[in-house]
Scaffold this motif. Structure first.
Motif, mmCIF file in Angstrom:
data_model
loop_
_atom_site.group_PDB
_atom_site.id
_atom_site.type_symbol
_atom_site.label_atom_id
_atom_site.label_comp_id
_atom_site.label_asym_id
_atom_site.label_seq_id
_atom_site.Cartn_x
_atom_site.Cartn_y
_atom_site.Cartn_z
ATOM 1 N N PHE A 80 10.716 8.076 -0.318
ATOM 2 C CA PHE A 80 10.175 6.723 -0.532
ATOM 3 C C PHE A 80 11.305 5.697 -0.709
ATOM 4 O O PHE A 80 11.313 4.666 -0.044
ATOM 5 C CB PHE A 80 9.260 6.693 -1.762
ATOM 6 N N ASP A 138 0.831 4.163 -2.849
ATOM 7 C CA ASP A 138 0.843 5.620 -2.642
ATOM 8 C C ASP A 138 1.909 6.275 -3.514
ATOM 9 O O ASP A 138 1.697 7.341 -4.101
ATOM 10 C CB ASP A 138 1.146 5.947 -1.164
ATOM 11 N N VAL A 191 0.828 6.534 -7.155
ATOM 12 C CA VAL A 191 -0.058 7.680 -7.414
ATOM 13 C C VAL A 191 0.774 8.943 -7.630
ATOM 14 O O VAL A 191 0.526 9.725 -8.548
ATOM 15 C CB VAL A 191 -1.042 7.905 -6.250
ATOM 16 N N GLU A 192 1.775 9.136 -6.784
ATOM 17 C CA GLU A 192 2.605 10.335 -6.911
ATOM 18 C C GLU A 192 3.415 10.319 -8.204
ATOM 19 O O GLU A 192 3.662 11.364 -8.805
ATOM 20 C CB GLU A 192 3.514 10.482 -5.684
ATOM 21 N N LEU A 251 0.831 -1.207 0.000
ATOM 22 C CA LEU A 251 0.000 0.000 0.000
ATOM 23 C C LEU A 251 0.865 1.256 0.000
ATOM 24 O O LEU A 251 0.485 2.289 -0.570
ATOM 25 C CB LEU A 251 -0.948 -0.014 1.208
ATOM 26 N N THR A 252 2.025 1.177 0.607
ATOM 27 C CA THR A 252 2.953 2.312 0.562
ATOM 28 C C THR A 252 3.504 2.470 -0.858
ATOM 29 O O THR A 252 3.639 3.583 -1.364
ATOM 30 C CB THR A 252 4.078 2.122 1.596
#
Lengths: 234, 234
Positions: free
Chosen positions: B142, B102, B105-106, B98-99
């Motif tokens: 990240f 994220d 998406v970015e 899930l990270t």
């Protein structure tokens, strides 16, 4: 077991989806950062061992440290009657929550289209463009999807008569969109009566009602995901 | 059981994270839309009954229709040796995925900061601003997070010696960032040697290696999540 919720203490943000589930379930929990535990929260994210989360919210449940909003709800759901225990239905409710999570990212992007580390004040024209596309295309698409599911299940909730954590999150979506875009929501709500009814049903659940009128519910403000910038609510 | 994967037939996109897991596992699957099944895919999304997904990718596994990339991997992982079976570890691997989601998406927002329904060509200046923030702030954050986890586990993978589906996804992240931002990645890679080593280890896994050199692997292109726009790779 008392759960420990870790999230930023001054905003609803992504933590609110977890708070709503814990509150509806009447679960025993402490909102750690709201009790002076911000530095403890930061320390857990810097941990060398275990399962350090990338960002809040995260939940401490006994020895487990669980990060990512939807993942926390995946864990809590079947334990607190907010999701079925059978795998197929658990996956379905989780799928709905992940779709809500996608929507939440787009909601946040309305005021931060140029990135999360810049201020809104430094990206006003871009925010206006993004919000226009969001209200015109994306909100009808997302809300229409959930409206269709409630229709198919017979309502009042996403899966019929039994509430699940994704219903609680949809309540929050409607609340937040009303806060951010009161003018536009008047128009948009007319097309999703079943979703608005779901929102009202959740608001009347005794534990949710008690929570919303308590000081545990942080008011909406311009640091969270849902922000009221009149320039964006044309 | 033969799985049916439904995803846009001309891009890697979010479907690629599922393809990599199915390929590494040697699972029996058909990539439906690539075999002329686009209209069948659209029809399943419009279904009145069952669990209609909001968007591709989704997986048909027997009677189940599972949407959302991370949710599909949650289902596949323990069945194909790509995630532990114990709940605590399953939640951890899912949290990592899930990270990564994220982050994806970015990555997509770099070329679509003003929204997914506009063309890149209509949002170039905003894309430049967003990408600058992305490369300067978000990529180091990240990638640094995953580097730290590999260091803590002893490597070569996120959780030590056993591969999981999140490792396969990280391989794709490195591949994609190299495609989109070759100039910047030269510099950024130096700070995450363990992550690059993980990428190399995944690339050498026999089933992945065979997949990458097959025509089942769609080449990167400017319709997917990772796009090469030289103006953005300053």
């Amino acid at each position: 077991m008392r759960y420990e919720l870790y999230y930023w203490p001054t905003i609803q943000g992504r933590g609110e989806y977890v708070r709503l589930a814990l509150e509806d379930a009447g679960a025993d929990y402490v909102d750690v950062a709201r009790r002076g535990g911000v530095s403890r929260m930061m320390k857990m994210m810097d941990a060398e061992k275990g399962t350090p989360p990338f960002a809040p919210p995260f939940l401490k449940a006994g020895k487990l440290v669980i990060g990512q909003t939807a993942n926390i709800l995946l864990y809590l759901g079947p334990r607190h009657g907010l999701a079925p225990k059978a795998e197929a239905q658990r996956l379905w409710v989780h799928q709905l929550q992940l779709t809500i999570a996608d929507f939440v990212v787009e909601i946040h992007d309305t005021h931060h289209p140029l990135g999360p580390t810049l201020y809104y004040e430094d990206q006003r024209p871009a925010a206006k463009a993004r919000t226009s596309e969001f209200l015109g295309e994306r909100v009808p698409k997302f809300l229409g999807y959930f409206e269709r599911l409630i229709h198919a299940s017979g309502g009042p909730y996403l899966n019929g008569r039994r509430v699940c954590y994704a219903d609680l999150s949809l309540f929050q979506i409607v609340e937040g969109l009303r806060y951010s875009f009161p003018n536009n929501m008047k128009r948009l709500e007319r097309k999703v009566p079943r979703l608005i009814n779901l929102h009202d049903k959740v608001a009347m659940r005794p534990n949710i009602k008690a929570y919303l009128s308590s000081d545990r519910r942080i008011p909406f403000n311009e640091d969270g995901i849902f922000r009221r910038y009149p320039a964006l609510d044309r």
